[in-house]
Design a protein around this motif. Structure first.
Motif, PDB file in Angstrom:
ATOM      1  N   GLN A   1       0.844  -1.194   0.000  1.00  0.00           N
ATOM      2  CA  GLN A   1       0.000   0.000   0.000  1.00  0.00           C
ATOM      3  C   GLN A   1       0.880   1.245   0.000  1.00  0.00           C
ATOM      4  N   VAL A   2       0.637   2.137  -0.951  1.00  0.00           N
ATOM      5  CA  VAL A   2       1.387   3.384  -1.043  1.00  0.00           C
ATOM      6  C   VAL A   2       0.838   4.357  -0.010  1.00  0.00           C
ATOM      7  N   GLN A   3       1.722   4.853   0.845  1.00  0.00           N
ATOM      8  CA  GLN A   3       1.255   5.679   1.957  1.00  0.00           C
ATOM      9  C   GLN A   3       2.333   6.646   2.420  1.00  0.00           C
ATOM     10  N   LEU A   4       1.895   7.823   2.888  1.00  0.00           N
ATOM     11  CA  LEU A   4       2.759   8.795   3.541  1.00  0.00           C
ATOM     12  C   LEU A   4       2.155   9.121   4.902  1.00  0.00           C
ATOM     13  N   VAL A   5       2.999   9.146   5.925  1.00  0.00           N
ATOM     14  CA  VAL A   5       2.516   9.454   7.271  1.00  0.00           C
ATOM     15  C   VAL A   5       3.409  10.525   7.887  1.00  0.00           C
ATOM     16  N   GLU A   6       2.783  11.659   8.233  1.00  0.00           N
ATOM     17  CA  GLU A   6       3.516  12.754   8.860  1.00  0.00           C
ATOM     18  C   GLU A   6       3.480  12.636  10.379  1.00  0.00           C
ATOM     19  N   SER A   7       4.501  13.184  11.010  1.00  0.00           N
ATOM     20  CA  SER A   7       4.546  13.261  12.469  1.00  0.00           C
ATOM     21  C   SER A   7       5.492  14.377  12.871  1.00  0.00           C
ATOM     22  N   GLY A   8       5.462  14.710  14.162  1.00  0.00           N
ATOM     23  CA  GLY A   8       6.409  15.682  14.684  1.00  0.00           C
ATOM     24  C   GLY A   8       5.844  17.058  14.973  1.00  0.00           C
ATOM     25  N   GLY A   9       4.600  17.270  14.628  1.00  0.00           N
ATOM     26  CA  GLY A   9       4.006  18.575  14.896  1.00  0.00           C
ATOM     27  C   GLY A   9       3.761  18.778  16.384  1.00  0.00           C
ATOM     28  N   GLY A  10       3.350  19.987  16.728  1.00  0.00           N
ATOM     29  CA  GLY A  10       3.065  20.291  18.124  1.00  0.00           C
ATOM     30  C   GLY A  10       2.951  21.769  18.348  1.00  0.00           C
ATOM     31  N   LEU A  11       2.921  22.133  19.624  1.00  0.00           N
ATOM     32  CA  LEU A  11       2.834  23.535  20.028  1.00  0.00           C
ATOM     33  C   LEU A  11       4.205  23.988  20.512  1.00  0.00           C
ATOM     34  N   VAL A  12       4.671  25.106  19.986  1.00  0.00           N
ATOM     35  CA  VAL A  12       5.983  25.618  20.344  1.00  0.00           C
ATOM     36  C   VAL A  12       5.916  27.136  20.436  1.00  0.00           C
ATOM     37  N   GLN A  13       6.777  27.709  21.246  1.00  0.00           N
ATOM     38  CA  GLN A  13       6.827  29.167  21.358  1.00  0.00           C
ATOM     39  C   GLN A  13       7.570  29.765  20.164  1.00  0.00           C
ATOM     40  N   SER A  14       7.274  31.002  19.885  1.00  0.00           N
ATOM     41  CA  SER A  14       7.969  31.723  18.824  1.00  0.00           C
ATOM     42  C   SER A  14       9.478  31.665  19.061  1.00  0.00           C
ATOM     43  N   GLY A  15      10.213  31.367  17.983  1.00  0.00           N
ATOM     44  CA  GLY A  15      11.661  31.206  18.084  1.00  0.00           C
ATOM     45  C   GLY A  15      12.096  29.774  18.299  1.00  0.00           C
ATOM     46  N   GLY A  16      11.158  28.898  18.585  1.00  0.00           N
ATOM     47  CA  GLY A  16      11.462  27.504  18.844  1.00  0.00           C
ATOM     48  C   GLY A  16      11.647  26.691  17.572  1.00  0.00           C
ATOM     49  N   SER A  17      11.829  25.389  17.771  1.00  0.00           N
ATOM     50  CA  SER A  17      12.098  24.492  16.651  1.00  0.00           C
ATOM     51  C   SER A  17      11.223  23.246  16.728  1.00  0.00           C
ATOM     52  N   LEU A  18      10.963  22.686  15.578  1.00  0.00           N
ATOM     53  CA  LEU A  18      10.296  21.393  15.450  1.00  0.00           C
ATOM     54  C   LEU A  18      10.915  20.668  14.267  1.00  0.00           C
TER      55      LEU A  18
END
Length: 113
Positions: A1-18
């Motif tokens: 099955q052809v599939q893409l799955v995203e992860s890693g998002g969230g809530l961060v303060q301005s200037g932060g990183s994800l």
């Protein structure tokens, strides 16, 4: 099955990183161009960054110098490192391989001021 799955998002303060991940299954990601898009409420979906099969990268002007797209062929995954995040970067982030018509479901990024 052809599939893409995203992860890693969230809530961060301005200037932060994800770091967002887009994991592929059912096909070899390194054979295709992969694009990250984002869509904020009430706005059109916009292209953010892409990486080609030859590792050529492109970015929308507003994220140049802050975001980095990369690919790990062993993990069949593309990453989007997002640094110096701003509130205007808040959106649902989705990855896609256009030529295959494959989209992930997205991961939400929220940046507080």
């Amino acid at each position: 099955q052809v599939q893409l799955v995203e992860s890693g998002g969230g809530l961060v303060q301005s200037g932060g990183s994800l770091r967002l991940s887009c994991a592929a299954s059912g096909f070899k990601l390194s054979n295709y161009r992969m694009t990250w898009y984002r869509q904020a409420p009430g706005k059109e979906r916009e292209y953010v960054a892409r990486i080609t099969s030859r590792d050529i990268t492109n970015y929308i002007d507003s994220v140049k110098g802050r975001f980095t797209i990369s690919r790990n062929d062993d993990q069949n995954t593309v990453y989007l490192q997002m640094d110096s995040l701003k509130p205007e970067d808040s959106a649902m982030y989705l990855c896609s391989v256009g030529v295959l018509g494959v989209w992930g479901r997205g991961t939400q990024v929220s940046v507080s001021s």
